[in-house]
Design a protein around this motif. Structure first.
Motif, PDB file in Angstrom:
ATOM      1  N   ASP A   1       0.798  -1.218   0.000  1.00 12.73           N
ATOM      2  CA  ASP A   1       0.000   0.000   0.000  1.00 12.73           C
ATOM      3  C   ASP A   1       0.834   1.273   0.000  1.00 12.73           C
ATOM      4  O   ASP A   1       0.321   2.358   0.258  1.00 12.73           O
TER       5      ASP A   1
ATOM      6  N   THR B   1       3.066   4.389  -1.558  1.00 14.52           N
ATOM      7  CA  THR B   1       3.129   5.153  -2.794  1.00 14.52           C
ATOM      8  C   THR B   1       4.499   4.960  -3.426  1.00 14.52           C
ATOM      9  O   THR B   1       5.420   4.452  -2.791  1.00 14.52           O
ATOM     10  N   ALA B   2       4.632   5.405  -4.654  1.00 12.91           N
ATOM     11  CA  ALA B   2       5.910   5.266  -5.362  1.00 12.91           C
ATOM     12  C   ALA B   2       7.032   5.961  -4.593  1.00 12.91           C
ATOM     13  O   ALA B   2       8.143   5.439  -4.475  1.00 12.91           O
ATOM     14  N   ASP B   3       6.738   7.160  -4.051  1.00 12.17           N
ATOM     15  CA  ASP B   3       7.775   7.898  -3.318  1.00 12.17           C
ATOM     16  C   ASP B   3       8.194   7.163  -2.053  1.00 12.17           C
ATOM     17  O   ASP B   3       9.378   7.099  -1.713  1.00 12.17           O
ATOM     18  N   GLU B   4       7.220   6.604  -1.328  1.00  8.23           N
ATOM     19  CA  GLU B   4       7.548   5.861  -0.105  1.00  8.23           C
ATOM     20  C   GLU B   4       8.432   4.655  -0.426  1.00  8.23           C
ATOM     21  O   GLU B   4       9.378   4.352   0.306  1.00  8.23           O
TER      22      GLU B   4
ATOM     23  N   ASP C   1       8.335  -0.085 -12.854  1.00  9.99           N
ATOM     24  CA  ASP C   1       8.519   0.589 -11.568  1.00  9.99           C
ATOM     25  C   ASP C   1       9.997   0.655 -11.198  1.00  9.99           C
ATOM     26  O   ASP C   1      10.483   1.676 -10.702  1.00  9.99           O
TER      27      ASP C   1
END
Lengths: 452, 452
Positions: free
Chosen positions: B4, B6-9, B37
């Motif tokens: 769950d 995000t891409a930044d996390e 990704d």
């Protein structure tokens, strides 16, 4: 048997089996044909043979055939088939193709067709038709294979085998929980490589890439393309798996969206193809043309406001179409780069700044080059150095303005969530026409006394 | 774990594992990511972390990553990897992607990279590079599963399981004879539904749809789209199976071909995207613009030959851009319909006759409508009935000519095997400019004494 025959020979052979009423031979030929080929043969078949041709076809081949035909042909085929067989064929058709067909029918006709179908299939297709056009929900199919996360690999393979015949994509199995929420995905390849007793939850990907049913179909296609997926799962607002979009639909979307971009950039009306009727095609193209007509009148008003200048130096008129044309063209060039770039590129502030700086550089480079060329031509042709300077400097400014307008306007529209292609083509042509005439006659008027 | 996020996390989490040198944790994250990704994360990673990031990646993930990057990034990555690991990564890359990369390198660099690879892989990729650009041979892969026709279903499934990991498409198994000639195809679905002891030759399709290695990639894409294939086999002149083209490449072709059509229709230079350098983009656009400049000068000469007419009735200049613009636009509209239609439609004499008749009808319809509107406007604005009639009748004729030119010219080019899009855009604009000016000033000169 028909392996090395040409398409025409196969058609003749099929007509022969129809005439001689040889169903077994007919079926043997059909076994070796793809749906696309069957459709081509059906379309070219003399009317008198179509009835028996359809009578001889198995229901699943009829369903495949339906999916290849256009709407008029589909309706004709259903009429020939009769009610009972129609229902069976509709049950076997892909939901999304069926939804497309039903959507164009009258409510009565639609209800009568739906009522003959299996409950499960008719409610699936009705579900699809409730989503807005051009969304994931509208193009998805319910013919996918789902499994539960507590299945073993062996159980998953067993279930898969049962459903393989009906599934539209056999590449992925989607894993759902007891609330039918999408919790994982397993590729069939992974199943083959796993041990039979392993649990699905141990080998599945949990970070499933999915789209929502309301997602625009263009975004669906982009997502599938980025990840090279052969199918992409569709979920509702509660993450419940409701369908999949398969790669053949993804290809159709890319073709359709490219056509739409081209139509919009060329200011054609939407969806004109070779089959469109004359008056329909004319009606779809007229709005843009009439808009351009009025825009042309505005250009005319601008020219007329410089009537005095023009009357004194008629030679200015010679260069008018060239300047307007060049400005329009450089704008369209930039526009094409931006519109297509927006499809495959992620857009952020850095990308935009760099793009605008690049196009400014391009505008200056082509501006200088073309301005020098036309200034020399104008001087040699008209023997007037000032005229050359006026035409050259005008072209320099209008090429820069045209290039920037073609870049910035679609980006602004994109930011405002308006499709850049739709408004940009005619909008940029107009603005560039007006800009270029104002610049040209403005500069000319300033130097009027030197020009005469 | 990262399900769950995000891409930044995820990016931050990965940087943390790199900093703390936690390879196991890093690998657990990577397991859940798609190549797209991984590429996004790699591209956005601070330079100082890239080395360890690549060091931590497994060879197959590195190969996947390579396929997602653009050329500069690929070369940077290979430099970081060093010679030994590079060879292993190149061995695992898809042939067609590798061929694209190698093709842009210097002969020395190319040879040094090829010499480090496995013999089998390097000769496969060299084979691909011998085919002309934009052909089936250039985009095919050798990672397909072939079987012999005397195999049983069980043997085929066994072989399939061994190769599933490496095969680019698991949907079809291609059947070859002792000379490696393509004699049949079996879908994996059919294998699942067949009895284990059945012979492949009994269940295979013998009428295999294939393309030749020299086939234009656009035709390859059309064929795959028509048949909804997930892969299409490629054969040489002796019908020997040499590779397959997979559906992800088909999608890329459709995108590329649509972009090319748009570039050509908008007379942009080839292959300008957001990354193209300023001077390169300007250099690619300039040839068309300079061509248009000279065409503009020709238009100017035509206008100048009617200088006397123009001098007497300056108001004629007001409607000049409108008539040229409208004619150009209707031509482009027709052109867009034809160019896109040629992609998906089968063309025969009947289709062409019907299309030209339709466009003639469209030209007359829009001609009449627009002519009446502009005649009324011109009359009201300039208070001159004859001027209204001249402008209106000119527009009527030029719209018909423009529409027909936009239809017939691309069809002629198609017949001559010239890509209709390449020459048509600028060609039609030119011809329509010249036609429309000649028509307009010709009619005006005829009625000159009534106009004054």
């Amino acid at each position: 048997m028909i392996k090395d025959m040409t398409a025409d020979e196969i058609s003749l052979y099929i007509i022969k089996t129809l005439k001689e009423n040889k169903k077994a031979e007919f079926e043997a030929i059909l076994e070796e044909l793809q749906p696309y080929d069957v459709a081509k043969i059906y379309e070219d078949l003399p009317e008198k043979h179509k009835g028996r041709f359809l009578l001889f076809l198995k229901t699943d081949v009829l369903a495949d055939l339906m999916e290849e035909l256009d709407k008029e042909e589909q309706l004709e085929l259903l009429n020939i088939l009769g009610i009972e067989k129609t229902s069976k064929v509709l049950d076997l058709m892909d939901n999304d193709d069926l939804a497309l067909l039903l959507n164009e029918l009258s409510p009565e006709k639609k209800d009568s067709l739906l009522s003959g179908m299996k409950k499960e299939e008719s409610s699936a297709v009705q579900g699809i038709m409730n989503y807005p056009p051009e969304t994931a929900g509208r193009i998805m199919t319910n013919r996918f294979v789902w499994i539960r996360d507590y299945f073993t690999v062996r159980e998953a393979v067993d279930k898969f085998k049962i459903f393989a015949e009906f599934a539209e994509s056999i590449n992925y199995l989607y894993v759902i929980d007891e609330a039918r929420k999408l919790v994982g995905v397993v590729s069939y390849r992974d199943l083959l490589l796993a041990e039979p007793e392993e649990k699905i939850r141990e080998i599945m990907y949990e970070r499933v890439i999915s789209v929502s049913a309301a997602t625009d179909q263009e975004v669906v296609a982009q997502t599938a393309e980025r990840y090279d997926f052969l199918a992409i799962p569709v979920v509702d607002e509660n993450n419940v798996l409701v369908g999949i979009v398969t790669v053949d639909d993804i290809i159709d979307i890319f073709i359709q969206e490219a056509n739409e971009d081209i139509e919009k950039l060329s200011a054609s009306g939407k969806s004109i193809d070779f089959e469109t009727k004359t008056l329909v095609a004319a009606a779809r193209r007229l709005p843009w043309l009439i808009l351009l007509l009025f825009i042309g009148v505005i250009s005319g008003r601008i020219i007329s406001s410089f009537e005095e200048t023009l009357q004194r130096v008629v030679a200015l008129a010679f260069f008018m179409p060239m300047i307007a044309g060049m400005t329009g063209n450089t704008g369209t060039q930039s526009l094409a780069v931006v519109v297509r770039g927006l499809i495959t590129q992620d857009i952020d502030r850095r990308v935009i700044t760099r793009l605008i700086a690049r196009e400014l550089g391009v505008g200056i480079t082509i501006g200088v080059t073309c301005a020098i060329i036309i200034a020399i031509i104008a001087y040699i042709w008209q023997g007037n150095l000032i005229l050359g300077a006026v035409v050259g400097s005008s072209l320099f400014f209008t090429l820069i303005i045209g290039t920037l307008a073609g870049t910035i306007i679609p980006l602004i529209l994109y930011r405002l969530k308006i499709d850049p292609a739709v408004a940009s083509g005619p909008l940029i042509t107009t603005l560039n026409d007006i800009f270029s005439l104002l610049t040209y006659f403005g500069i000319a008027t300033m130097f009027l006394k030197h020009l005469m």
